[in-house]
Write an enzyme that holds these catalytic residues in place. Sequence first.
Site, PDB file in Angstrom:
ATOM      1  N   ARG A 152      47.141  79.887  -2.656  1.00 36.34           N
ATOM      2  CA  ARG A 152      47.891  81.086  -3.037  1.00 36.34           C
ATOM      3  C   ARG A 152      49.192  81.255  -2.278  1.00 36.34           C
ATOM      4  NH1 ARG A 152      42.982  84.513  -2.256  1.00 36.34           N
ATOM      5  NH2 ARG A 152      41.819  82.577  -2.040  1.00 36.34           N
ATOM      6  N   GLU A 211      36.139  81.895   6.287  1.00 34.50           N
ATOM      7  CA  GLU A 211      35.160  82.973   6.140  1.00 34.50           C
ATOM      8  C   GLU A 211      33.917  82.416   5.440  1.00 34.50           C
ATOM      9  OE1 GLU A 211      36.507  86.222   3.705  1.00 34.50           O
ATOM     10  OE2 GLU A 211      34.727  87.429   4.108  1.00 34.50           O
TER      11      GLU A 211
HETATM   12  C1  PRP Z   1      41.889  81.904   1.298  1.00 33.23           C
HETATM   13  C2  PRP Z   1      43.230  82.591   1.438  1.00 33.23           C
HETATM   14  C3  PRP Z   1      43.756  82.029   2.710  1.00 33.23           C
HETATM   15  C4  PRP Z   1      42.510  81.838   3.547  1.00 33.23           C
HETATM   16  C5  PRP Z   1      42.371  82.930   4.546  1.00 33.23           C
HETATM   17  O1  PRP Z   1      42.053  80.644   0.743  1.00 33.23           O
HETATM   18  O2  PRP Z   1      44.080  82.350   0.337  1.00 33.23           O
HETATM   19  O3  PRP Z   1      44.386  80.771   2.511  1.00 33.23           O
HETATM   20  O4  PRP Z   1      41.406  81.862   2.635  1.00 33.23           O
HETATM   21  O5  PRP Z   1      41.208  82.767   5.320  1.00 33.23           O
HETATM   22  P1  PRP Z   1      41.221  82.560   6.896  1.00 33.23           P
HETATM   23  O6  PRP Z   1      42.202  83.541   7.475  1.00 33.23           O
HETATM   24  O7  PRP Z   1      39.815  82.871   7.289  1.00 33.23           O
HETATM   25  O8  PRP Z   1      41.583  81.165   7.183  1.00 33.23           O
HETATM   26  P2  PRP Z   1      40.812  79.664   0.474  1.00 33.23           P
HETATM   27  O9  PRP Z   1      40.553  78.867   1.695  1.00 33.23           O
HETATM   28  O10 PRP Z   1      39.695  80.463  -0.097  1.00 33.23           O
HETATM   29  O11 PRP Z   1      41.369  78.607  -0.564  1.00 33.23           O
HETATM   30  P3  PRP Z   1      42.099  78.751  -1.994  1.00 33.23           P
HETATM   31  O12 PRP Z   1      43.433  79.344  -1.733  1.00 33.23           O
HETATM   32  O13 PRP Z   1      42.192  77.347  -2.448  1.00 33.23           O
HETATM   33  O14 PRP Z   1      41.236  79.633  -2.846  1.00 33.23           O
HETATM   34  N1  ADE Z   2      39.959  84.312   1.830  1.00 33.60           N
HETATM   35  C1  ADE Z   2      39.076  84.502   2.805  1.00 33.60           C
HETATM   36  N2  ADE Z   2      38.464  85.674   2.666  1.00 33.60           N
HETATM   37  C2  ADE Z   2      38.969  86.245   1.539  1.00 33.60           C
HETATM   38  C3  ADE Z   2      38.752  87.464   0.866  1.00 33.60           C
HETATM   39  N3  ADE Z   2      37.864  88.343   1.315  1.00 33.60           N
HETATM   40  N4  ADE Z   2      39.453  87.722  -0.257  1.00 33.60           N
HETATM   41  C4  ADE Z   2      40.356  86.827  -0.706  1.00 33.60           C
HETATM   42  N5  ADE Z   2      40.604  85.653  -0.117  1.00 33.60           N
HETATM   43  C5  ADE Z   2      39.924  85.374   0.999  1.00 33.60           C
END
Ligand code: PRP
Ligand code: ADE
Length: 178
Positions: free
Chosen positions: A64, A101
């Site tokens: 994202r 997370e």
């Molecule tokens: C989500 C979000 C951040 C990250 C934040 O992406 O877009 O990149 O998690 O989490 P953190 O602060 O605990 O590291 P995700 O890893 O779910 O991957 P995606 O964007 O491919 O869905």
């Molecule tokens: N990435 C990690 N935790 C998330 C949450 N709660 N919502 C959206 N993106 C995330």
Amino acid sequence: DASRIRSHIRSHIRTVQDWPQPGVAFRDITPLLSAPASLRLIVDALVARYRDQRVAHFAGLEARGFILAPLLAYELGAGFIPVRKQGKLPYRTLSQSYDLEYGQATLEVHVDACAPGERVVLIDDLIATGGTMLAARTLLERLGGEVLEGGAIIDLPALGGSARLRAAGLPLFTLCDF
Ligand code: PRP
Ligand code: ADE
């Protein structure tokens, strides 16, 4: 003003309970992106933050961060660096693993993505545990980049990421929290 912007942004974020797994309240930014005035609001707020910072590159964190970082780079005459999940980049890479997370992952960047001393801002949609931002900072600093700060739309302070970034000396700029 700042508090009106925050409440506008908050009201355009959709919370999806128990996705992608039980116990997670997923903050979905797609309603914010699809409304033209909301998209302009968040891009303008981030552009204002970085306008006078002489940023050479905005590094977008997959997936994202890829939506926002190129908009900022284009508007501010900077470049875009993709920080990708493992196995996606074609050329030689540096890798860094981190905890999420909900799981574990590895980020990669091309070895020639930035030159030593170049000013870089890290961009993502959201800070949860901060692991993604810190892994990206490590990667860009291993290339010699000067990482100014992390920028994101949403902070989830209860998950501790913003405090963890502060403790690690990485400034963070976010537009709202949940
Ligand atoms: C989500 C979000 C951040 C990250 C934040 O992406 O877009 O990149 O998690 O989490 P953190 O602060 O605990 O590291 P995700 O890893 O779910 O991957 P995606 O964007 O491919 O869905
Ligand atoms: N990435 C990690 N935790 C998330 C949450 N709660 N919502 C959206 N993106 C995330």
